[in-house]
Write a protein that holds these residues in place. Structure first.
Motif, PDB file in Angstrom:
ATOM      1  N   ASP A 120      33.857  35.374  29.258  1.00  0.00           N
ATOM      2  CA  ASP A 120      33.085  35.187  30.773  1.00  0.00           C
ATOM      3  C   ASP A 120      31.799  35.428  30.900  1.00  0.00           C
ATOM      4  OD1 ASP A 120      33.269  37.744  32.709  1.00  0.00           O
ATOM      5  OD2 ASP A 120      34.444  37.892  30.878  1.00  0.00           O
ATOM      6  N   GLU A 121      31.180  36.463  30.211  1.00  0.00           N
ATOM      7  CA  GLU A 121      29.904  37.015  30.335  1.00  0.00           C
ATOM      8  C   GLU A 121      29.017  36.157  29.672  1.00  0.00           C
ATOM      9  OE1 GLU A 121      29.537  41.136  29.340  1.00  0.00           O
ATOM     10  OE2 GLU A 121      30.959  41.998  30.628  1.00  0.00           O
ATOM     11  N   MET A 122      29.595  35.176  28.897  1.00  0.00           N
ATOM     12  CA  MET A 122      28.448  34.026  28.590  1.00  0.00           C
ATOM     13  C   MET A 122      27.667  33.157  29.312  1.00  0.00           C
ATOM     14  SD  MET A 122      27.920  34.880  25.496  1.00  0.00           S
ATOM     15  CE  MET A 122      27.840  36.496  26.003  1.00  0.00           C
ATOM     16  N   LYS A 123      28.152  33.112  30.814  1.00  0.00           N
ATOM     17  CA  LYS A 123      27.640  32.692  31.699  1.00  0.00           C
ATOM     18  C   LYS A 123      25.877  33.256  31.873  1.00  0.00           C
ATOM     19  CE  LYS A 123      28.502  35.614  35.795  1.00  0.00           C
ATOM     20  NZ  LYS A 123      29.191  35.544  37.275  1.00  0.00           N
ATOM     21  N   PHE A 124      26.005  34.422  31.468  1.00  0.00           N
ATOM     22  CA  PHE A 124      24.493  35.105  31.471  1.00  0.00           C
ATOM     23  C   PHE A 124      23.644  34.830  30.339  1.00  0.00           C
ATOM     24  CE2 PHE A 124      27.572  38.439  33.285  1.00  0.00           C
ATOM     25  CZ  PHE A 124      26.886  38.432  34.615  1.00  0.00           C
ATOM     26  N   ASP A 125      24.242  33.671  29.599  1.00  0.00           N
ATOM     27  CA  ASP A 125      23.457  33.388  28.392  1.00  0.00           C
ATOM     28  C   ASP A 125      22.279  32.532  28.766  1.00  0.00           C
ATOM     29  OD1 ASP A 125      23.117  33.669  25.604  1.00  0.00           O
ATOM     30  OD2 ASP A 125      23.928  31.927  25.142  1.00  0.00           O
ATOM     31  N   MET A 126      21.850  32.172  30.142  1.00  0.00           N
ATOM     32  CA  MET A 126      20.907  31.597  30.729  1.00  0.00           C
ATOM     33  C   MET A 126      19.852  32.478  31.314  1.00  0.00           C
ATOM     34  SD  MET A 126      22.064  31.608  33.780  1.00  0.00           S
ATOM     35  CE  MET A 126      20.857  30.688  34.512  1.00  0.00           C
ATOM     36  N   CYS A 127      19.972  33.797  30.901  1.00  0.00           N
ATOM     37  CA  CYS A 127      19.258  34.763  31.937  1.00  0.00           C
ATOM     38  C   CYS A 127      17.701  34.702  31.460  1.00  0.00           C
ATOM     39  CB  CYS A 127      19.824  36.047  31.714  1.00  0.00           C
ATOM     40  SG  CYS A 127      21.249  36.418  32.746  1.00  0.00           S
ATOM     41  N   GLY A 128      17.362  34.123  30.248  1.00  0.00           N
ATOM     42  CA  GLY A 128      15.919  33.775  29.728  1.00  0.00           C
ATOM     43  C   GLY A 128      15.343  32.798  30.711  1.00  0.00           C
ATOM     44  N   ALA A 129      16.064  31.894  30.925  1.00  0.00           N
ATOM     45  CA  ALA A 129      15.658  30.702  31.809  1.00  0.00           C
ATOM     46  C   ALA A 129      15.652  31.163  33.203  1.00  0.00           C
ATOM     47  CB  ALA A 129      16.797  29.617  31.998  1.00  0.00           C
ATOM     48  N   ALA A 130      16.630  32.023  33.571  1.00  0.00           N
ATOM     49  CA  ALA A 130      16.716  32.594  35.049  1.00  0.00           C
ATOM     50  C   ALA A 130      15.379  33.306  35.331  1.00  0.00           C
ATOM     51  CB  ALA A 130      18.003  33.328  35.298  1.00  0.00           C
ATOM     52  N   SER A 131      15.144  33.772  34.094  1.00  0.00           N
ATOM     53  CA  SER A 131      13.781  35.008  34.246  1.00  0.00           C
ATOM     54  C   SER A 131      12.547  34.209  34.378  1.00  0.00           C
ATOM     55  CB  SER A 131      13.727  35.931  33.331  1.00  0.00           C
ATOM     56  OG  SER A 131      13.391  35.387  31.963  1.00  0.00           O
ATOM     57  N   ALA A 167      29.872  47.593  37.083  1.00  0.00           N
ATOM     58  CA  ALA A 167      28.622  46.777  37.631  1.00  0.00           C
ATOM     59  C   ALA A 167      28.317  45.570  37.087  1.00  0.00           C
ATOM     60  CB  ALA A 167      27.437  48.098  37.357  1.00  0.00           C
ATOM     61  N   LYS A 168      29.333  44.870  36.811  1.00  0.00           N
ATOM     62  CA  LYS A 168      28.883  43.548  36.019  1.00  0.00           C
ATOM     63  C   LYS A 168      27.949  42.661  37.002  1.00  0.00           C
ATOM     64  CE  LYS A 168      32.443  41.349  34.007  1.00  0.00           C
ATOM     65  NZ  LYS A 168      33.471  40.461  33.766  1.00  0.00           N
ATOM     66  N   GLY A 169      27.060  42.250  36.353  1.00  0.00           N
ATOM     67  CA  GLY A 169      25.700  41.500  37.133  1.00  0.00           C
ATOM     68  C   GLY A 169      24.673  41.342  36.417  1.00  0.00           C
ATOM     69  N   SER A 170      23.812  40.372  36.677  1.00  0.00           N
ATOM     70  CA  SER A 170      22.662  40.231  36.269  1.00  0.00           C
ATOM     71  C   SER A 170      21.726  41.104  36.769  1.00  0.00           C
ATOM     72  CB  SER A 170      22.102  38.641  36.922  1.00  0.00           C
ATOM     73  OG  SER A 170      20.752  38.576  36.291  1.00  0.00           O
ATOM     74  N   ALA A 208       4.995  35.675  21.312  1.00  0.00           N
ATOM     75  CA  ALA A 208       5.923  37.039  21.301  1.00  0.00           C
ATOM     76  C   ALA A 208       7.372  36.568  21.675  1.00  0.00           C
ATOM     77  CB  ALA A 208       5.412  37.870  22.367  1.00  0.00           C
ATOM     78  N   HIS A 209       8.480  37.103  21.171  1.00  0.00           N
ATOM     79  CA  HIS A 209       9.656  36.850  21.405  1.00  0.00           C
ATOM     80  C   HIS A 209      10.516  38.083  22.136  1.00  0.00           C
ATOM     81  CE1 HIS A 209      14.169  36.254  21.006  1.00  0.00           C
ATOM     82  NE2 HIS A 209      14.264  37.294  19.877  1.00  0.00           N
ATOM     83  N   LEU A 210      10.952  38.066  23.370  1.00  0.00           N
ATOM     84  CA  LEU A 210      11.760  39.169  24.052  1.00  0.00           C
ATOM     85  C   LEU A 210      13.122  38.963  23.934  1.00  0.00           C
ATOM     86  CD1 LEU A 210       9.483  39.449  27.124  1.00  0.00           C
ATOM     87  CD2 LEU A 210       9.734  41.094  25.485  1.00  0.00           C
ATOM     88  N   ASP A 211      13.803  39.684  23.051  1.00  0.00           N
ATOM     89  CA  ASP A 211      15.340  39.669  23.188  1.00  0.00           C
ATOM     90  C   ASP A 211      15.843  40.384  24.083  1.00  0.00           C
ATOM     91  OD1 ASP A 211      18.092  39.558  22.346  1.00  0.00           O
ATOM     92  OD2 ASP A 211      17.659  39.281  20.134  1.00  0.00           O
ATOM     93  N   ILE A 212      16.471  39.974  25.307  1.00  0.00           N
ATOM     94  CA  ILE A 212      16.995  40.563  26.314  1.00  0.00           C
ATOM     95  C   ILE A 212      18.602  40.709  26.481  1.00  0.00           C
ATOM     96  CG2 ILE A 212      15.064  39.945  27.695  1.00  0.00           C
ATOM     97  CD1 ILE A 212      16.593  37.720  29.065  1.00  0.00           C
ATOM     98  N   ALA A 213      19.296  40.594  25.278  1.00  0.00           N
ATOM     99  CA  ALA A 213      20.536  40.456  25.352  1.00  0.00           C
ATOM    100  C   ALA A 213      21.232  41.804  25.955  1.00  0.00           C
ATOM    101  CB  ALA A 213      21.045  40.245  23.964  1.00  0.00           C
ATOM    102  N   GLY A 214      20.635  42.775  25.685  1.00  0.00           N
ATOM    103  CA  GLY A 214      21.157  44.282  26.033  1.00  0.00           C
ATOM    104  C   GLY A 214      20.547  44.474  27.496  1.00  0.00           C
ATOM    105  N   THR A 215      19.334  43.777  28.249  1.00  0.00           N
ATOM    106  CA  THR A 215      19.036  44.336  29.360  1.00  0.00           C
ATOM    107  C   THR A 215      19.025  43.284  30.805  1.00  0.00           C
ATOM    108  OG1 THR A 215      16.653  43.120  28.686  1.00  0.00           O
ATOM    109  CG2 THR A 215      17.100  45.640  28.213  1.00  0.00           C
ATOM    110  N   ALA A 216      19.503  41.906  30.217  1.00  0.00           N
ATOM    111  CA  ALA A 216      19.474  40.785  31.198  1.00  0.00           C
ATOM    112  C   ALA A 216      20.883  41.100  32.085  1.00  0.00           C
ATOM    113  CB  ALA A 216      19.489  39.281  30.352  1.00  0.00           C
ATOM    114  N   TRP A 217      21.830  41.624  31.641  1.00  0.00           N
ATOM    115  CA  TRP A 217      23.045  41.946  32.553  1.00  0.00           C
ATOM    116  C   TRP A 217      23.789  43.196  32.002  1.00  0.00           C
ATOM    117  CZ3 TRP A 217      23.767  38.792  28.232  1.00  0.00           C
ATOM    118  CH2 TRP A 217      24.773  38.973  27.543  1.00  0.00           C
ATOM    119  N   LYS A 218      24.602  43.506  33.107  1.00  0.00           N
ATOM    120  CA  LYS A 218      25.516  44.749  32.786  1.00  0.00           C
ATOM    121  C   LYS A 218      26.807  44.213  32.689  1.00  0.00           C
ATOM    122  CE  LYS A 218      22.395  48.010  35.239  1.00  0.00           C
ATOM    123  NZ  LYS A 218      22.144  48.995  36.593  1.00  0.00           N
ATOM    124  N   GLY A 219      27.757  45.025  32.077  1.00  0.00           N
ATOM    125  CA  GLY A 219      29.034  44.763  32.261  1.00  0.00           C
ATOM    126  C   GLY A 219      29.797  45.696  33.006  1.00  0.00           C
ATOM    127  N   GLY A 220      31.263  45.528  32.852  1.00  0.00           N
ATOM    128  CA  GLY A 220      32.032  46.691  33.634  1.00  0.00           C
ATOM    129  C   GLY A 220      32.156  46.536  35.044  1.00  0.00           C
TER     130      GLY A 220
END
Length: 523
Positions: A269-280, A459-462, A445-457
């Motif tokens: 379900d957390e793969m809805k966050f896979d567009m957080c680069g676009a959202a940023s 506190a789950k959320g962008s 430059a490339h920013l890999d935000i897989a660890g920072t774009a959202w929280k799980g558990g």
């Protein structure tokens, strides 16, 4: 939520009528003779309060204080990081349903960045997602007054903080929406609303246009979904037409099943966050529309779903990217780099001064850096340094990772110019090496935000990251003049966007003398 900047000494703050008064007590606090100073001095003397960031003493209906509740809050050295840490420590009181008006008062000298940090921390602490909930209490906090001993020199920082709240909350809103409420089409519609802000234009390309452009890698990822892809193109024109723009490219996979290489069910379900680069990227443009810096910026968002139906691309298939390079798709779950590579090729037509892509690209980056710092890869030292410094300043840090050519060896293919994966070892680096093949000599430059774009558990959320880093970087670049670095013109230009539809809750500016109130929230 409205923010006001007000010249307010601690003595005057005691007369402010509000639900919550937070007095930030820094190291070296020198008390006056007013009631709040006396309370703070006594608490410090008796050991009931410390100036360490986050240490606090909560009072109710304190004598000679108009506020119903008072928090004496340690602010450490008074720098932005300490102020943010302190305010988030009392986030529960800020977010409480009975808190509708809060006053934050600096009880001593502070850095300009602390004012921006205070605004952002209050917004972060009080944020509530409501869009797809039928019964939920919306954010109760409606007004925040930031009181400073002197407004001189901090107005610009305050304005930047308020604009960042607008941008970060725009990004958080779209990052948090479920995939069926944030399809590529809906994401494109959100981008179109930004064109109502000054100097911003939006153009949306559909599947036919993308096919004509020859974006075979992007098209391949979208094949398995019934949702049509969208290539979103945003432009902010704040400088002369002949000034090269900075291009931001955001990964917009609105849901990622992994395709035929399907992901495990747990936490999918957390793969809805896979567009957080676009959202940023959308969040950055939201902030630019308010700040109006003298710079040209292009935003590109390749948006689609990665689904596993009968038309989906298969492991072993070979596709041709827009650049003409062929790719053997060894793993369909490495789809982000496929949509990004075509967008990066498209970015070259703008003859940019620099290109920065932002993506929730690899789990390997989460293992390497966790949720503290985004991964930074760059082919240009000056660009890398500028992004790192912006991240530190914005409290949205990144960490530079290597890009040695040897890491690209694993991308070799017997059947195409390259494979799209290179094994588990160094996965975030090999993904960056794949992207590097599509930027040529452009500063990138490339920013890999897989660890920072959202929280799980729980506190789950962008998180809205890295909007803060990117906006600070762009503001810093807007201040650079040919031959030397200069400060930006005093005072930021007031944005006067067209009225937003009732369905939107975006930030609006309302200029006033020595004060600025901004209504912020989700769109």
């Amino acid at each position: 939520m409205n923010f006001d900047l007000k010249t307010l000494e601690l003595a005057a703050a005691a007369s402010e009528k509000c639900d919550l008064l937070i007095a930030l007590i820094p190291e070296g606090f020198k008390p006056g003779k007013d009631s709040l100073s006396t309370l703070a001095a006594q608490a410090l003397k008796n050991g009931d309060l410390a100036t360490k960031a986050g240490k606090n003493l909560q009072l109710y209906q304190a004598p000679a204080v108009a506020a119903r509740r008072v928090i004496l809050l340690g602010a450490g050295d008074g720098a932005g990081r300490a102020v943010r840490q302190a305010l988030l420590a009392v986030g529960g009181a800020i977010k409480a349903p009975q808190t509708k008006r809060v006053v934050i008062c600096f009880a001593g000298a502070m850095q300009a960045g602390a004012v921006s940090a205070a605004v952002q921390a209050v917004a972060e602490a009080s944020y509530v997602y409501t869009t797809t909930k039928s019964k939920v209490e919306a954010r109760s906090l409606s007004r925040c007054v930031v009181g400073v001993p002197s407004a001189s020199g901090v107005q610009e920082a305050f304005d930047t903080g308020v604009a960042l709240v607008s941008g970060v909350e725009f990004a958080r809103e779209w990052g948090n929406r479920p995939a069926n409420h944030a399809t590529p089409t809906l994401l494109a519609d959100a981008a179109k609303t930004l064109a109502k802000l000054p100097r911003i234009q939006c153009k949306v390309h559909g599947p036919a246009e993308v096919a004509r452009l020859g974006m075979g890698a992007f098209l391949a990822v979208a094949r398995g979904s019934e949702e049509p892809l969208r290539l979103i193109e945003l432009r902010y024109n704040g400088a002369a037409k002949d000034k090269a723009p900075i291009v931001l490219v955001g990964k917009g996979i609105t849901f990622d099943t992994g395709g035929i290489s399907i992901k495990p069910a747990a936490e999918m379900d957390e793969m809805k966050f896979d567009m957080c680069g676009a959202a940023s990227v959308l969040g950055v443009f939201r902030a630019l529309g308010e700040l109006q810096p003298e710079i040209n910026v292009v935003g590109l968002v390749p948006a689609c779903e990665n689904m596993p139906d009968g038309r989906a691309v298969k492991p072993g298939d070979v596709v041709t990217s827009m650049s003409g390079q062929t790719i053997e798709i060894l793993n369909t779950d490495a789809e982000g780099r496929l949509v990004l590579c075509d967008a990066l090729t498209y970015a070259a037509r703008f003859k940019p001064a620099a290109v920065v892509d932002i993506a929730t690209l690899t789990g390997a980056c989460v293992i390497a850096l966790g949720g503290v710092r985004s991964g930074l890869f760059a082919n240009n030292d000056a660009l890398a340094t500028a992004l790192q410094e912006a991240g530190e300043s914005a409290q949205d840090p990144c960490w530079r990772m290597p890009l040695d050519d040897d890491y690209a060896d694993g991308l070799k293919s017997n059947f195409a110019d390259m494979g799209n994966v290179a094994g588990r070892a160094g996965g975030s680096i090999t993904a960056a090496k794949f992207l590097q093949k599509y930027v040529g000599e452009l500063p990138w430059a490339h920013l890999d935000i897989a660890g920072t774009a959202w929280k799980g558990g729980a506190a789950k959320g962008s998180t809205g990251r890295p909007v803060g880093l990117l906006v600070q970087y762009l503001l810093n670049q807007a201040q650079v003049k040919p031959g030397k670095a200069e400060k930006a013109a005093k005072g930021l230009k007031e944005a006067k966007p067209a009225p937003a539809p009732a369905s939107e809750r975006t930030a609006q500016t309302k200029p006033a003398a020595a004060k600025r109130a901004v209504k912020s929230g989700s769109v």
